[in-house]
Write a protein that holds these residues in place. Structure first.
Motif, PDB file in Angstrom:
ATOM      1  N   VAL A 101       0.843  -1.196   0.000  1.00 40.48           N
ATOM      2  CA  VAL A 101       0.000   0.000   0.000  1.00 40.48           C
ATOM      3  C   VAL A 101       0.883   1.252   0.000  1.00 40.48           C
ATOM      4  O   VAL A 101       0.621   2.215  -0.737  1.00 40.48           O
ATOM      5  CB  VAL A 101      -0.971  -0.005   1.197  1.00 40.48           C
ATOM      6  N   PHE A 102       1.946   1.243   0.822  1.00 45.82           N
ATOM      7  CA  PHE A 102       2.878   2.376   0.816  1.00 45.82           C
ATOM      8  C   PHE A 102       3.507   2.547  -0.567  1.00 45.82           C
ATOM      9  O   PHE A 102       3.621   3.665  -1.064  1.00 45.82           O
ATOM     10  CB  PHE A 102       3.991   2.184   1.857  1.00 45.82           C
ATOM     11  N   GLY A 103       3.930   1.454  -1.158  1.00 44.10           N
ATOM     12  CA  GLY A 103       4.526   1.518  -2.495  1.00 44.10           C
ATOM     13  C   GLY A 103       3.561   2.088  -3.514  1.00 44.10           C
ATOM     14  O   GLY A 103       3.945   2.893  -4.374  1.00 44.10           O
ATOM     15  N   PHE A 138       3.367   5.861  -3.017  1.00 38.73           N
ATOM     16  CA  PHE A 138       4.534   6.553  -3.565  1.00 38.73           C
ATOM     17  C   PHE A 138       4.506   6.569  -5.093  1.00 38.73           C
ATOM     18  O   PHE A 138       4.896   7.544  -5.720  1.00 38.73           O
ATOM     19  CB  PHE A 138       5.831   5.916  -3.056  1.00 38.73           C
ATOM     20  N   TYR A 139       4.028   5.485  -5.691  1.00 35.17           N
ATOM     21  CA  TYR A 139       3.912   5.441  -7.150  1.00 35.17           C
ATOM     22  C   TYR A 139       2.923   6.497  -7.633  1.00 35.17           C
ATOM     23  O   TYR A 139       3.184   7.186  -8.618  1.00 35.17           O
ATOM     24  CB  TYR A 139       3.472   4.048  -7.620  1.00 35.17           C
ATOM     25  N   LEU A 140       1.798   6.634  -6.939  1.00 33.96           N
ATOM     26  CA  LEU A 140       0.813   7.649  -7.313  1.00 33.96           C
ATOM     27  C   LEU A 140       1.380   9.048  -7.147  1.00 33.96           C
ATOM     28  O   LEU A 140       1.066   9.950  -7.934  1.00 33.96           O
ATOM     29  CB  LEU A 140      -0.460   7.483  -6.482  1.00 33.96           C
ATOM     30  N   LEU A 141       2.213   9.255  -6.137  1.00 35.06           N
ATOM     31  CA  LEU A 141       2.866  10.560  -5.972  1.00 35.06           C
ATOM     32  C   LEU A 141       3.845  10.834  -7.110  1.00 35.06           C
ATOM     33  O   LEU A 141       3.916  11.950  -7.622  1.00 35.06           O
ATOM     34  CB  LEU A 141       3.624  10.597  -4.645  1.00 35.06           C
ATOM     35  N   LYS A 142       4.569   9.805  -7.489  1.00 37.14           N
ATOM     36  CA  LYS A 142       5.563   9.951  -8.555  1.00 37.14           C
ATOM     37  C   LYS A 142       4.891  10.237  -9.898  1.00 37.14           C
ATOM     38  O   LYS A 142       5.389  11.056 -10.682  1.00 37.14           O
ATOM     39  CB  LYS A 142       6.392   8.668  -8.639  1.00 37.14           C
ATOM     40  N   GLU A 143       3.782   9.599 -10.146  1.00 31.85           N
ATOM     41  CA  GLU A 143       3.084   9.737 -11.428  1.00 31.85           C
ATOM     42  C   GLU A 143       1.942  10.745 -11.360  1.00 31.85           C
ATOM     43  O   GLU A 143       1.003  10.662 -12.139  1.00 31.85           O
ATOM     44  CB  GLU A 143       2.541   8.366 -11.865  1.00 31.85           C
ATOM     45  N   ARG A 144       2.032  11.733 -10.475  1.00 29.62           N
ATOM     46  CA  ARG A 144       0.947  12.704 -10.324  1.00 29.62           C
ATOM     47  C   ARG A 144       0.759  13.564 -11.559  1.00 29.62           C
ATOM     48  O   ARG A 144      -0.323  14.066 -11.800  1.00 29.62           O
ATOM     49  CB  ARG A 144       1.165  13.544  -9.085  1.00 29.62           C
ATOM     50  N   SER A 145       1.800  13.727 -12.382  1.00 32.56           N
ATOM     51  CA  SER A 145       1.655  14.536 -13.603  1.00 32.56           C
ATOM     52  C   SER A 145       0.727  13.847 -14.606  1.00 32.56           C
ATOM     53  O   SER A 145       0.016  14.519 -15.349  1.00 32.56           O
ATOM     54  CB  SER A 145       3.023  14.795 -14.239  1.00 32.56           C
ATOM     55  N   ILE A 200      -5.858  10.549  -1.881  1.00 35.77           N
ATOM     56  CA  ILE A 200      -6.870   9.591  -1.431  1.00 35.77           C
ATOM     57  C   ILE A 200      -6.245   8.258  -1.007  1.00 35.77           C
ATOM     58  O   ILE A 200      -6.673   7.658  -0.016  1.00 35.77           O
ATOM     59  CB  ILE A 200      -7.929   9.381  -2.533  1.00 35.77           C
ATOM     60  N   ALA A 201      -5.245   7.787  -1.743  1.00 37.50           N
ATOM     61  CA  ALA A 201      -4.651   6.470  -1.442  1.00 37.50           C
ATOM     62  C   ALA A 201      -4.042   6.404  -0.031  1.00 37.50           C
ATOM     63  O   ALA A 201      -4.292   5.432   0.686  1.00 37.50           O
ATOM     64  CB  ALA A 201      -3.617   6.105  -2.495  1.00 37.50           C
ATOM     65  N   PRO A 202      -3.272   7.407   0.416  1.00 38.79           N
ATOM     66  CA  PRO A 202      -2.778   7.337   1.799  1.00 38.79           C
ATOM     67  C   PRO A 202      -3.900   7.412   2.845  1.00 38.79           C
ATOM     68  O   PRO A 202      -3.804   6.793   3.902  1.00 38.79           O
ATOM     69  CB  PRO A 202      -1.834   8.530   1.925  1.00 38.79           C
ATOM     70  N   CYS A 203      -4.959   8.158   2.522  1.00 34.12           N
ATOM     71  CA  CYS A 203      -6.108   8.196   3.445  1.00 34.12           C
ATOM     72  C   CYS A 203      -6.763   6.814   3.533  1.00 34.12           C
ATOM     73  O   CYS A 203      -7.163   6.379   4.616  1.00 34.12           O
ATOM     74  CB  CYS A 203      -7.124   9.233   2.983  1.00 34.12           C
ATOM     75  N   ALA A 204      -6.853   6.124   2.399  1.00 32.60           N
ATOM     76  CA  ALA A 204      -7.383   4.756   2.409  1.00 32.60           C
ATOM     77  C   ALA A 204      -6.455   3.834   3.201  1.00 32.60           C
ATOM     78  O   ALA A 204      -6.925   2.937   3.914  1.00 32.60           O
ATOM     79  CB  ALA A 204      -7.557   4.262   0.979  1.00 32.60           C
ATOM     80  N   GLY A 205      -5.144   4.051   3.082  1.00 35.45           N
ATOM     81  CA  GLY A 205      -4.190   3.267   3.860  1.00 35.45           C
ATOM     82  C   GLY A 205      -4.366   3.507   5.352  1.00 35.45           C
ATOM     83  O   GLY A 205      -4.300   2.562   6.151  1.00 35.45           O
ATOM     84  N   LEU A 214       1.983  11.110   4.649  1.00 34.75           N
ATOM     85  CA  LEU A 214       2.082  10.986   3.202  1.00 34.75           C
ATOM     86  C   LEU A 214       0.908  11.672   2.513  1.00 34.75           C
ATOM     87  O   LEU A 214       1.071  12.324   1.472  1.00 34.75           O
ATOM     88  CB  LEU A 214       2.142   9.508   2.813  1.00 34.75           C
ATOM     89  N   SER A 215      -0.266  11.562   3.089  1.00 34.99           N
ATOM     90  CA  SER A 215      -1.445  12.232   2.541  1.00 34.99           C
ATOM     91  C   SER A 215      -1.298  13.751   2.635  1.00 34.99           C
ATOM     92  O   SER A 215      -1.618  14.484   1.686  1.00 34.99           O
ATOM     93  CB  SER A 215      -2.691  11.785   3.294  1.00 34.99           C
ATOM     94  N   LEU A 216      -0.792  14.221   3.754  1.00 31.23           N
ATOM     95  CA  LEU A 216      -0.558  15.662   3.918  1.00 31.23           C
ATOM     96  C   LEU A 216       0.501  16.151   2.942  1.00 31.23           C
ATOM     97  O   LEU A 216       0.362  17.222   2.331  1.00 31.23           O
ATOM     98  CB  LEU A 216      -0.133  15.959   5.358  1.00 31.23           C
ATOM     99  N   TYR A 217       1.543  15.377   2.757  1.00 30.34           N
ATOM    100  CA  TYR A 217       2.598  15.710   1.804  1.00 30.34           C
ATOM    101  C   TYR A 217       2.033  15.827   0.386  1.00 30.34           C
ATOM    102  O   TYR A 217       2.321  16.787  -0.333  1.00 30.34           O
ATOM    103  CB  TYR A 217       3.685  14.632   1.877  1.00 30.34           C
ATOM    104  N   ALA A 218       1.203  14.856   0.011  1.00 30.10           N
ATOM    105  CA  ALA A 218       0.585  14.896  -1.319  1.00 30.10           C
ATOM    106  C   ALA A 218      -0.340  16.100  -1.452  1.00 30.10           C
ATOM    107  O   ALA A 218      -0.384  16.746  -2.516  1.00 30.10           O
ATOM    108  CB  ALA A 218      -0.180  13.601  -1.582  1.00 30.10           C
ATOM    109  N   PHE A 219      -1.063  16.436  -0.408  1.00 35.31           N
ATOM    110  CA  PHE A 219      -1.950  17.592  -0.436  1.00 35.31           C
ATOM    111  C   PHE A 219      -1.158  18.886  -0.589  1.00 35.31           C
ATOM    112  O   PHE A 219      -1.540  19.780  -1.350  1.00 35.31           O
ATOM    113  CB  PHE A 219      -2.808  17.637   0.833  1.00 35.31           C
TER     114      PHE A 219
END
Length: 181
Positions: free
Chosen positions: A55-57, A60-67, A76-81, A165-170
């Motif tokens: 789930v962590f991986g 991080f993949y979703l963060l990397k591919e945010r573009s 949303i994914a870290p919140c689900a985690g 991680l969710s806060l970081y993504a936000f």
């Protein structure tokens, strides 16, 4: 007809055997109940330990591919985690409660049947579960050294990491945090 009715109607040679069989059944039931919930708790924690890195991986993949995917999945994914951690923690709490019930029953059986004072072998030794409970209660920081505390600490740490991680993504998505490529 209930077992107590059978025990009351038994004649002298059979009543001792019937009582002994009844006590064996009580011990077996208590032990199986304890064993089932202890194994279930261990398996639940193992499953969590195996599932969380994936789930962590994924986060991080979703963060990397945010573009390409956008920023919302990375939030949303870290919140689900974190929600998944809460579910696992709740299941662990319930299993622990069931284990405590079984431990109480086994300690009572130890004290009143297996290691009772009328038996010469049991007079000096209260039984393994009772002795373990006595020794653990006397230790300094007993609560901090137990499995319950340590497992709860792992759940708390995973929950905090998912929220961070969710806060970081936000913060990245809202533009408050700029990343250079």
């Amino acid at each position: 007809m209930s077992l107590t009715d059978i025990l009351q109607r038994a004649t002298p040679p059979e009543d001792a055997r019937a009582t002994m069989e009844f006590e064996k059944m009580r011990l077996e039931l208590s032990w199986r109940y304890f064993d089932f919930h202890a194994r279930q708790r261990t398996q639940l924690f193992h499953f969590f330990v195996i599932l969380s890195p994936f789930v962590f991986g994924g986060c991080f993949y979703l963060l990397k591919e945010r573009s390409q995917l956008g920023g919302l999945p990375g939030i949303i994914a870290p919140c689900a985690g974190a929600l998944l951690v809460i579910v696992f923690f709740g299941l662990d709490r319930r299993n622990r409660q069931m284990i405590e019930i079984a431990e109480e029953a086994l300690m009572l059986l130890e004290q009143h049947l297996l290691f009772a004072s009328f038996r010469t072998i049991g007079s000096a030794f209260p039984g393994p579960m009772t002795k373990e409970h006595e020794v653990n209660c006397k230790r300094r920081f007993a609560k901090c050294r137990g499995h319950t505390f340590l497992i709860s600490l792992v759940y708390l740490l995973a929950f905090a990491l998912f929220l961070a991680l969710s806060l970081y993504a936000f913060l990245i998505e809202s533009g408050h945090l700029l990343l250079t490529s």
